[in-house]
Design a protein around this motif. Structure first.
Motif, short mmCIF file in Angstrom:
data_model
loop_
_atom_site.label_atom_id
_atom_site.label_comp_id
_atom_site.label_asym_id
_atom_site.label_seq_id
_atom_site.Cartn_x
_atom_site.Cartn_y
_atom_site.Cartn_z
N HIS A 165 0.80 -1.22 0.01
CA HIS A 165 -0.03 -0.02 0.06
C HIS A 165 0.82 1.48 0.19
CE1 HIS A 165 -3.47 2.30 0.78
NE2 HIS A 165 -2.57 2.89 1.92
N LYS A 197 -1.74 6.25 -4.19
CA LYS A 197 -2.51 5.47 -3.05
C LYS A 197 -3.98 5.53 -3.56
CE LYS A 197 0.80 5.95 0.67
NZ LYS A 197 0.70 6.69 2.04
N ARG A 198 -4.59 6.76 -3.77
CA ARG A 198 -5.93 6.77 -4.28
C ARG A 198 -6.29 6.08 -5.60
NH1 ARG A 198 -6.39 13.17 -3.02
NH2 ARG A 198 -6.84 13.06 -0.75
N SER A 252 -6.16 2.45 -4.55
CA SER A 252 -7.61 1.72 -4.06
C SER A 252 -8.81 1.73 -5.03
CB SER A 252 -7.87 2.49 -2.89
OG SER A 252 -7.95 4.06 -3.20
N LYS A 253 -8.87 2.98 -6.01
CA LYS A 253 -9.92 3.14 -6.94
C LYS A 253 -9.94 1.89 -7.80
CE LYS A 253 -10.68 7.17 -8.23
NZ LYS A 253 -10.85 8.46 -9.06
N ARG A 262 -8.56 -1.13 -7.35
CA ARG A 262 -8.97 -2.38 -6.47
C ARG A 262 -10.24 -2.57 -6.30
NH1 ARG A 262 -5.01 -1.73 -2.87
NH2 ARG A 262 -6.27 -0.36 -1.69
N ASP A 263 -11.04 -1.13 -6.03
CA ASP A 263 -12.49 -1.23 -5.98
C ASP A 263 -13.19 -1.52 -7.31
OD1 ASP A 263 -12.32 -0.60 -3.14
OD2 ASP A 263 -12.66 1.37 -3.45
#
Length: 161
Positions: A25, A141-142, A145-146, A148-149
């Motif tokens: 991460h 990082k954002r 995570s986007k 991954r979602d």
């Protein structure tokens, strides 16, 4: 006649001792290396019991040698009385000379960081997987995570279709 019993021990299904989940991460992992560890007897027993934490640990290179710093290996209650267990101490990593030279060059010249990724058993010996990493910025990082979602949502949609 009695049947012969096999003398081999049953292997554990999962040889992983500990993972550093925050590493992927916080960093881009460019390259991975496998290193051996110089451990004391009580530390090996603690590893077998799974009492290790890699979350805030890092790898330092001093005088041409790699050292694991900040890894927390907590002692078992049954540790010997004449041994003074030190949970957070620097542990020497065993790497080939050419791997060390490559790591030293990358860390000093290119601004990389050495991060422990996971600890596992291999042929009865404890090994540490270290990653040559570059730090992520907040927007990276954002985005991760986007992504991954979105992957999770795609899987959910494909499952229902």
């Amino acid at each position: 006649m009695a049947e012969k019993k096999s003398k081999k021990k049953a292997k554990t299904p999962n040889a992983t001792i500990a993972n550093n989940r925050t590493a992927t991460h916080e960093y881009f992992i460019e390259e991975r290396f496998e290193a051996g560890l110089v451990l004391e007897g009580w530390e090996v027993k603690s590893l077998r019991a799974g009492r290790v934490q890699l979350k805030e640990s890092y790898v330092v290179i001093k005088r041409g040698e790699a050292w694991l710093s900040g890894a927390h290996i907590s002692a078992l209650l049954s540790a010997s009385t004449h041994v003074n267990p030190e949970a957070i101490r620097q542990r020497k990593l065993l790497l080939h000379k050419r791997e060390l030279n490559r790591l030293i060059g990358s860390v000093e010249r290119k601004g990389f960081t050495l991060i422990p990724l996971s600890m596992y058993w291999k042929n009865g010996r404890a090994k540490l997987e270290i990653g040559l990493a570059k730090g992520k910025k907040l927007h990276d990082k954002r985005a991760a995570s986007k992504d991954r979602d979105w992957q999770r949502e795609k899987e959910r949609l494909m499952k229902h279709a």
